[in-house]
Design an enzyme around this catalytic site. Sequence first.
Site, PDB file in Angstrom:
ATOM      1  CE1 TYR A  26       4.053  -0.974  51.636  1.00 27.08           C
ATOM      2  CE2 TYR A  26       4.256  -3.078  52.762  1.00 27.08           C
ATOM      3  CZ  TYR A  26       4.548  -2.269  51.691  1.00 27.08           C
ATOM      4  OH  TYR A  26       5.331  -2.743  50.665  1.00 27.08           O
TER       5      TYR A  26
ATOM      6  N   PRO B 240       3.381  -9.798  42.455  1.00 31.13           N
ATOM      7  CG  PRO B 240       3.787 -11.623  43.869  1.00 31.13           C
ATOM      8  CD  PRO B 240       3.711 -10.118  43.866  1.00 31.13           C
ATOM      9  CG  LEU B 241      -0.697 -13.179  43.354  1.00 28.19           C
ATOM     10  CD1 LEU B 241      -1.585 -13.209  44.591  1.00 28.19           C
ATOM     11  CD2 LEU B 241      -0.777 -14.500  42.607  1.00 28.19           C
ATOM     12  CB  ALA B 242      -0.592  -9.380  37.536  1.00 33.31           C
TER      13      ALA B 242
ATOM     14  N   GLY C 126      -4.505  -9.681  40.389  1.00 37.43           N
ATOM     15  CA  GLY C 126      -5.579 -10.597  40.022  1.00 37.43           C
ATOM     16  C   GLY C 126      -5.960 -10.588  38.555  1.00 37.43           C
TER      17      GLY C 126
END
Length: 325
Positions: free
Chosen positions: A62, A233-235, A237
């Site tokens: 990262y 998981p939030l795609a 936004g």
Amino acid sequence: MLKTLPLNARGIPASRIALGCMGLGGGWDHEPLTAENIRQGHDAVEAALSIGINFFDHADIYTRGKAEKVFGQIFKDRPRLREEIIIQSKCGIRLIEPGDTSNTFDISGEHILRSVDGTLSRLGTEYLDILLLHRPDPLMDPEEIAEALRQLKKAGKVRHFGVSNMSASQIRLLQHYCDEPFIVNQLHMSLAQISWLDAMVSVNREPWKDITFPEGTVEYCRMENIQLQAWGPLAQGSFSGRSLEGQPENIVQTAALVSSLAEQKNTTPEAIVLSWLMTHPAAIQPVIGTVNPKRIAACAGADKVGLSRKEWYELYISSRGEKLP
């Protein structure tokens, strides 16, 4: 009713949501860390702690190691924090360098050992709570991997192990040779990334041939008490304020449905999107990728939204863009 996380059942006091740290450290380059990078890290951690998140997800790649370095500085500034939180990191991807044509995957024993030492050095800690093998490597030797994990465990450098982006058959192969149980599988799962559900409902139907999500993976993890974690998981936004220009109709309609449900339930679109994942009986642990304090705060209470079966299916079918058989 939300199920207890498999991690909790193993005695690991993990929060229902984890914070993914890929956005820390600035760009994916070799530029040194700045004071602003460190400030951003502190703000993200504080926002996460304020809503009860105690689980932080890293990877050695990262921002080319800078995300872990940010946390290393945070630990220096807040020395008591390390024992109050759970740190998970990943290894197994070699980033593209000048002269290369692509990233490659490497979970050889040598690379695992070297990667963990690098991660511990950057974090400034003596151990990882959990180490994940980041991607399946076509050249992986399970006996060699088993020996590397055995050495890490014996040295006290890693307490638990897991995988990321792996199928049930790949986990079974590794587990056959490894003494330590694999307790996590991190997969791409969200209201926009629904192939893990389509694989279930399309059995014995023509669309099955077009679904690449490996059959039986979710079921295997549930039976073996392996924590399913959802990355993305939030795609990004898509259902919580991001511009929908050029997006397909199913995404636009689903965003409108999410917004409507958020208004009805007096919560945020982010909480609705996460609640949809967390309502599934597999006790999925979302790993949110934002480091924006306001968006982190918007995820608060996702485990208390309480979607009905009807609402859950309405969201799934809307995102799917076609009726179920």
